[in-house]
Design a protein around this motif. Structure first.
Motif: not given
Length: 117
Positions: A2-5, A81-86, A88-96, A109-112
């Motif tokens: 999970n990551a917080l954007l 903010f958006f709390l997303v499920q992904c 890993g970090m690469d996918e979180a950055l792609a979403l951002a 982008v901050r991992p939870v």
């Protein structure tokens, strides 16, 4: 993962927009949230009012101190903010990178995880 954007925007930026521009920016963010939800990534999303509506609180040595916004020492504020499920970090950055706010703000982008990690 999970990551917080976090949408970190320049203070005062909202006041520079016309109401129509503000509504358009908000509509873009709502559309982005709907896409994230449809893709199964979105866990939570919220827009925040400006920091002039906020308060800061600290407790030190048994004393509580609060400061009313706006926070003049800050050049930026968290606008939402958006709390997303992904995966890993690469996918979180792609979403951002797809976030409309990246055009007028910074998307942090901050991992939870636990604060001791």
């Amino acid at each position: 993962m999970n990551a917080l954007l976090l949408i970190v925007e320049p203070r005062g930026q909202r006041a520079e927009r016309t109401e129509a521009e503000g509504r358009e920016a908000y509509a873009q963010m709502v559309a982005y949230a709907q896409v994230l939800k449809a893709e199964g990534h979105l866990l939570a999303v919220e827009s925040l009012l400006g920091d002039e509506q906020g308060r800061r609180l600290q407790r030190r040595e048994g004393r509580v101190r609060t400061v009313d916004g706006p926070f003049t020492e800050a050049k930026e504020m968290v606008g939402g903010f958006f709390l997303v499920q992904c995966a890993g970090m690469d996918e979180a950055l792609a979403l951002a990178a797809r976030c409309p706010a990246a055009a007028w703000a910074t998307v942090e982008v901050r991992p939870v995880g636990p604060c001791f990690a």
